[in-house]
Design a protein around this motif. Structure first.
Motif, short mmCIF file in Angstrom:
data_model
loop_
_atom_site.label_atom_id
_atom_site.label_comp_id
_atom_site.label_asym_id
_atom_site.label_seq_id
_atom_site.Cartn_x
_atom_site.Cartn_y
_atom_site.Cartn_z
N ASP A 79 44.44 32.02 38.91
CA ASP A 79 43.40 31.73 39.89
C ASP A 79 42.37 32.85 39.80
O ASP A 79 42.71 34.03 39.72
N GLY A 80 41.10 32.50 39.80
CA GLY A 80 40.05 33.50 39.71
C GLY A 80 38.85 33.12 40.54
O GLY A 80 38.61 31.95 40.81
N SER A 81 38.09 34.12 40.94
CA SER A 81 36.86 33.85 41.69
C SER A 81 35.87 34.99 41.44
O SER A 81 36.25 36.12 41.15
N THR A 139 37.77 38.58 41.18
CA THR A 139 39.22 38.67 41.34
C THR A 139 39.90 37.72 40.36
O THR A 139 39.37 36.67 40.03
N LEU A 140 41.06 38.13 39.91
CA LEU A 140 41.88 37.32 39.03
C LEU A 140 43.33 37.49 39.48
O LEU A 140 43.80 38.63 39.61
N ALA A 141 44.02 36.39 39.72
CA ALA A 141 45.41 36.44 40.16
C ALA A 141 46.26 35.54 39.27
O ALA A 141 45.87 34.42 38.96
N ILE A 142 47.40 36.06 38.85
CA ILE A 142 48.35 35.30 38.02
C ILE A 142 49.69 35.31 38.75
O ILE A 142 50.22 36.36 39.08
N ASN A 143 50.23 34.11 38.98
CA ASN A 143 51.52 33.96 39.66
C ASN A 143 52.45 33.12 38.80
O ASN A 143 52.01 32.18 38.14
N GLN A 144 53.74 33.45 38.84
CA GLN A 144 54.73 32.65 38.13
C GLN A 144 56.05 32.73 38.89
O GLN A 144 56.41 33.78 39.42
N ILE A 145 56.74 31.60 38.93
CA ILE A 145 58.06 31.57 39.55
C ILE A 145 59.06 32.11 38.54
O ILE A 145 59.24 31.56 37.46
N LEU A 146 59.70 33.23 38.88
CA LEU A 146 60.72 33.78 37.99
C LEU A 146 62.08 33.17 38.28
O LEU A 146 62.79 32.78 37.37
N PHE A 147 62.46 33.13 39.56
CA PHE A 147 63.72 32.50 39.92
C PHE A 147 63.56 31.89 41.30
O PHE A 147 63.23 32.58 42.26
#
Length: 170
Positions: A79-81, A139-147
């Motif tokens: 996600d970025g803005s 802004t730049l956001a990176i998210n990932q589900i690890l567990f």
């Protein structure tokens, strides 16, 4: 003097129209007897064109799409803005002559004639040095589900849903 061409022309157009339309209508009514279905072709045609089978094929495509959607939840989400603000006309800063000079960061000995006609307690308006004329941010956001146990359970359920849809089609 009478003109008899118009009724005759009308009759001619009607005759021409009917003579062109009748062969087309007769051709549409003929049955093509050159192609025949064998029993196996008839059964396969019925199976391919049955509404229940077509609906189950569509349900199978939907289940494959749902599985891909569920897997996509676990992929990295980016996600970025970007924001830019420009103030062409800034507000003014009001202070006494002594306060404005102290905020300027200059030594009083360097500028002894700073606004010489005003006393130290007179109010002056100066440029607002607390606010910039242009402002920007990114802004730049990176998210990932690890567990996540519910995500893993959802993957298993999605695979079961896909296999159920394929068995329904079969």
């Amino acid at each position: 003097m009478r003109n008899y061409q118009i009724p005759n022309m009308k009759r001619l157009y009607q005759t021409l129209f009917v003579s062109l339309l009748v062969p087309l209508w007769v051709n549409a009514q003929t049955v093509d007897t050159t192609s025949s279905f064998t029993l196996e072709k008839s059964i396969s045609y019925a199976l391919e064109n049955a509404i229940n089978i077509q609906n189950s094929l569509i349900d199978e495509q939907i289940s494959n799409a749902k599985v891909k959607e569920t897997r996509g939840i676990g992929l990295p989400q980016i996600d970025g803005s970007v924001s830019l603000q420009h103030n062409p006309k800034l507000g003014r800063f009001y202070a006494t002559k002594r306060g404005a000079f102290n905020f300027s960061g200059q030594e009083e000995s360097e500028y002894p004639n700073f606004l010489p006609t005003l006393s130290d307690n007179d109010v002056v308006a100066s440029q607002n040095f607390f606010q910039l004329p242009s402002n920007g941010s990114a802004t730049l956001a990176i998210n990932q589900i690890l567990f996540n146990n519910s995500y893993l359970l959802g993957l298993k359920a999605a695979n079961a849903y896909r296999s159920l849809a394929s068995k329904t089609t079969q």
